[in-house]
Scaffold this motif. Structure first.
Motif, PDB file in Angstrom:
ATOM      1  N   GLU A  81      27.087  -7.678   9.131  1.00 23.18           N
ATOM      2  CA  GLU A  81      27.872  -7.557   7.897  1.00 23.18           C
ATOM      3  C   GLU A  81      28.282  -8.926   7.358  1.00 23.18           C
ATOM      4  O   GLU A  81      28.252  -9.169   6.141  1.00 23.18           O
ATOM      5  CB  GLU A  81      29.118  -6.695   8.160  1.00 23.18           C
ATOM      6  CG  GLU A  81      29.958  -6.452   6.915  1.00 23.18           C
ATOM      7  CD  GLU A  81      31.161  -5.566   7.192  1.00 23.18           C
ATOM      8  OE1 GLU A  81      31.972  -5.369   6.270  1.00 23.18           O
ATOM      9  OE2 GLU A  81      31.287  -5.079   8.330  1.00 23.18           O
ATOM     10  N   GLN A  82      28.633  -9.841   8.244  1.00 30.73           N
ATOM     11  CA  GLN A  82      29.080 -11.164   7.820  1.00 30.73           C
ATOM     12  C   GLN A  82      27.968 -11.923   7.094  1.00 30.73           C
ATOM     13  O   GLN A  82      28.189 -12.537   6.047  1.00 30.73           O
ATOM     14  CB  GLN A  82      29.564 -11.958   9.029  1.00 30.73           C
ATOM     15  CG  GLN A  82      30.113 -13.339   8.683  1.00 30.73           C
ATOM     16  CD  GLN A  82      30.617 -14.077   9.912  1.00 30.73           C
ATOM     17  OE1 GLN A  82      30.681 -13.528  11.008  1.00 30.73           O
ATOM     18  NE2 GLN A  82      30.984 -15.326   9.722  1.00 30.73           N
TER      19      GLN A  82
ATOM     20  N   LYS B  78      27.351 -10.380   3.673  1.00 35.01           N
ATOM     21  CA  LYS B  78      28.384 -10.802   2.725  1.00 35.01           C
ATOM     22  C   LYS B  78      28.174 -12.253   2.290  1.00 35.01           C
ATOM     23  O   LYS B  78      28.486 -12.629   1.149  1.00 35.01           O
ATOM     24  CB  LYS B  78      29.772 -10.597   3.331  1.00 35.01           C
ATOM     25  CG  LYS B  78      30.172  -9.122   3.432  1.00 35.01           C
ATOM     26  CD  LYS B  78      31.585  -8.948   3.922  1.00 35.01           C
ATOM     27  CE  LYS B  78      31.997  -7.467   3.914  1.00 35.01           C
ATOM     28  NZ  LYS B  78      32.019  -6.894   2.545  1.00 35.01           N
TER      29      LYS B  78
ATOM     30  N   GLN C  70      27.845 -13.478  -1.521  1.00 35.42           N
ATOM     31  CA  GLN C  70      28.619 -14.597  -2.078  1.00 35.42           C
ATOM     32  C   GLN C  70      27.695 -15.634  -2.706  1.00 35.42           C
ATOM     33  O   GLN C  70      27.993 -16.179  -3.774  1.00 35.42           O
ATOM     34  CB  GLN C  70      29.467 -15.246  -0.988  1.00 35.42           C
ATOM     35  CG  GLN C  70      30.418 -16.331  -1.510  1.00 35.42           C
ATOM     36  CD  GLN C  70      31.461 -15.792  -2.476  1.00 35.42           C
ATOM     37  OE1 GLN C  70      32.130 -14.789  -2.187  1.00 35.42           O
ATOM     38  NE2 GLN C  70      31.606 -16.429  -3.632  1.00 35.42           N
TER      39      GLN C  70
ATOM     40  N   ALA D   4      26.806  -2.661   3.509  1.00 42.38           N
ATOM     41  CA  ALA D   4      27.581  -3.811   3.042  1.00 42.38           C
ATOM     42  C   ALA D   4      27.282  -4.117   1.578  1.00 42.38           C
ATOM     43  O   ALA D   4      28.195  -4.460   0.804  1.00 42.38           O
ATOM     44  CB  ALA D   4      27.271  -5.027   3.916  1.00 42.38           C
TER      45      ALA D   4
ATOM     46  N   ASP E 165      30.288  -3.538  -1.483  1.00 46.52           N
ATOM     47  CA  ASP E 165      30.902  -4.805  -1.902  1.00 46.52           C
ATOM     48  C   ASP E 165      31.163  -4.806  -3.406  1.00 46.52           C
ATOM     49  O   ASP E 165      30.271  -4.550  -4.206  1.00 46.52           O
ATOM     50  CB  ASP E 165      29.986  -5.971  -1.526  1.00 46.52           C
ATOM     51  CG  ASP E 165      30.711  -7.303  -1.549  1.00 46.52           C
ATOM     52  OD1 ASP E 165      31.177  -7.707  -2.641  1.00 46.52           O
ATOM     53  OD2 ASP E 165      30.834  -7.929  -0.476  1.00 46.52           O
TER      54      ASP E 165
END
Length: 481
Positions: free
Chosen positions: A44-45, A48, A52, A220, A224
């Motif tokens: 997930e990180q 993300k 971004q 994710a 988001d």
């Protein structure tokens, strides 16, 4: 199949560069079972981080002039033309698509990006005649089309390069940025295209490719708030889940079908056999608009079945890298076993297997089934395998009723020389597109493409996808001040 050698480790593509993940999973050839790569499994990180990157890049890329966006897409066209054979072999290795069809997919991918480059230069709105209303006198208005933002794109295995192009091409043409999650079995094509875009001068962060499980990466992306739109091609079950979770995000969903063709009583059987074989068995039937159901008028039914079965039995089965191969492995053994189960179910319920229906060296033979109950899975669900049913009908009206008796409605075809029957079919078939005197598998990449019912929402095709991927903005001038 020629051995690849040492399996290459493939990383994520984020912000214009390769990014390592903590975990990697082996990627195996559907045909030979050999390991062809090690694929990064994003968490997930990392997903993300890709979002971004796309979010930050949008602030700059959305202001890039249209001619510069078009030039990048045109450069990709040039690069892909130069490396077409390499790209086709990559598709064949990861998906078991026969090389002749893989080369066809690369050619279509080139066309798709070329159309995208052209459409980038003609994104425009319209002038509104405000004086058509008494309160609008003295005012002038016009609309603009503005890029929507970060787009989450989730693509399937069956056209791993061209269906990526149908997301990436229009998104970039319109000034959007993307986070792309390719199918788990076919990530190599998407990563390959990302590298071509980098070489073509696409700014870092505009296109990010994140590989990994849908339950992690897909979730994710969908959840988001920085992602403004989801474009998805895949199963209805997943598509419906995406729509339910997407909230107010825009969604374009292309969800498959059990496409049908009608053969009217005046059909010249000899003329349509080759097209019907192509529609039913290209890419092992793993095509959203694969010809799965044939409704033949009783006057031509026997002749058609005989000729169609003869042609199906001539198709060469084998290695996808053999230029003579027409049918190779399905995307997984699990899918092969499912298709075999559906064939057996139909047989147990009175259907007759007149060709195929079994494995040859692990490959499902091109299968033709007649006398099929419409409630059997091979008829009413999407088989996504080299399986086609042929049923006898007495009239065009009966055939249309059978076609419409479906939860899907993507495309349908009708062969007829009777203009009244053609008009009746085009008016009453419950599908997104009707092909008169052609198979439902017909598609060129700039046409509006999409369906009704559980076949999805929205339209692809470059101009139409750009409309989905932009927001309409109205500007009104008060000239009386």
């Amino acid at each position: 199949m020629t051995k690849v050698g040492v399996a290459e480790k493939k990383h994520l593509f984020i912000n214009g560069g390769n990014v390592k993940a903590a975990d990697y999973a082996p990627l195996y050839s559907p045909y030979s079972g050999e390991k062809i790569a090690e694929i990064a499994m994003a968490d997930e990180q990392l997903t993300k981080a890709a979002i971004q990157s796309a979010f930050d890049a949008f602030q700059v890329f959305s202001k890039m002039p249209a001619f510069e966006r078009a030039a990048i897409l045109e450069k990709v066209v040039v690069l892909l033309k130069e490396r077409a054979d390499q790209a086709a072999e990559l598709i064949a290795r990861e998906s078991a698509k026969p090389i002749s069809f893989a080369k066809g997919e690369v050619s279509r991918t080139i066309e798709t990006y070329k159309f995208a480059a052209e459409e980038a230069k003609r994104i425009h709105g319209e002038t509104i005649p405000f004086d058509a209303a008494p309160g609008g006198v003295g005012r002038t208005g016009y609309t603009l089309r503005k890029p929507i933002g970060v787009i989450g794109a989730i693509t399937p295995f069956n056209f791993p390069m061209n269906l990526v192009a149908h997301k990436v091409g229009p998104a970039i043409a319109a000034g959007n940025t993307l986070v792309l999650k390719p199918a788990s079995q076919t990530p190599l094509s998407a990563l390959y295209i990302a590298e071509l875009f980098k070489e073509a001068g696409l700014p870092d962060g505009v296109l990010n490719v994140v590989t990994g499980p849908g339950s992690v990466v897909g979730e994710a992306i969908i959840e988001d708030d920085r992602v403004q739109m989801i474009t998805f091609t895949g199963s209805p079950e997943v598509g419906i889940t995406i729509r339910d979770k997407a909230g107010l995000k825009k969604t374009t969903l292309e969800l498959g079908s059990n496409a049908a063709v009608i053969l009217d009583k005046d059909t010249n059987v000899e003329q349509v056999i080759d097209r019907c074989i192509t529609g039913a068995f290209s890419n092992q039937g793993q095509v959203c608009i694969s010809l799965q159901r044939i409704y033949a008028h009783e006057d031509v039914y026997d002749q058609f079945v005989q000729k169609f079965v003869e042609a199906a039995r001539q198709l060469k089965i084998g290695d996808p890298l053999d230029s003579n191969t027409y049918i190779s492995s399905l995307i997984s053994m699990k899918e092969t076993e499912r298709a075999l189960g559906w064939i057996e179910e139909a047989k147990q319920n009175g259907a007759l297997i007149v060709a195929g229906g079994k494995l040859m060296d692990g490959i499902l033979e091109p299968t033709v089934i007649v006398n099929v109950d419409p409630l059997q899975k091979v008829s009413c669900q999407e088989v996504f395998a080299p399986v086609v049913i042929i049923n006898k009908v007495r009239s065009i009206e009966e055939a249309i009723a059978y076609v419409n008796e479906s939860r899907y409605g993507l495309q349908a075809g009708v062969y007829t020389k009777n203009i009244d029957h053609a008009l009746l079919a085009s008016d009453t078939l419950e599908v997104g597109a009707v092909m008169i005197n052609d198979i439902p598998t017909f598609r060129v990449d700039h046409m509006p493409y999409g369906g009704v019912k559980e076949s999805g929402t929205g339209r692809e095709g470059l101009k139409y996808a750009i409309e989905e991927m932009t927001e309409l903005k109205l500007v009104v001038w008060n000239r009386g001040v």
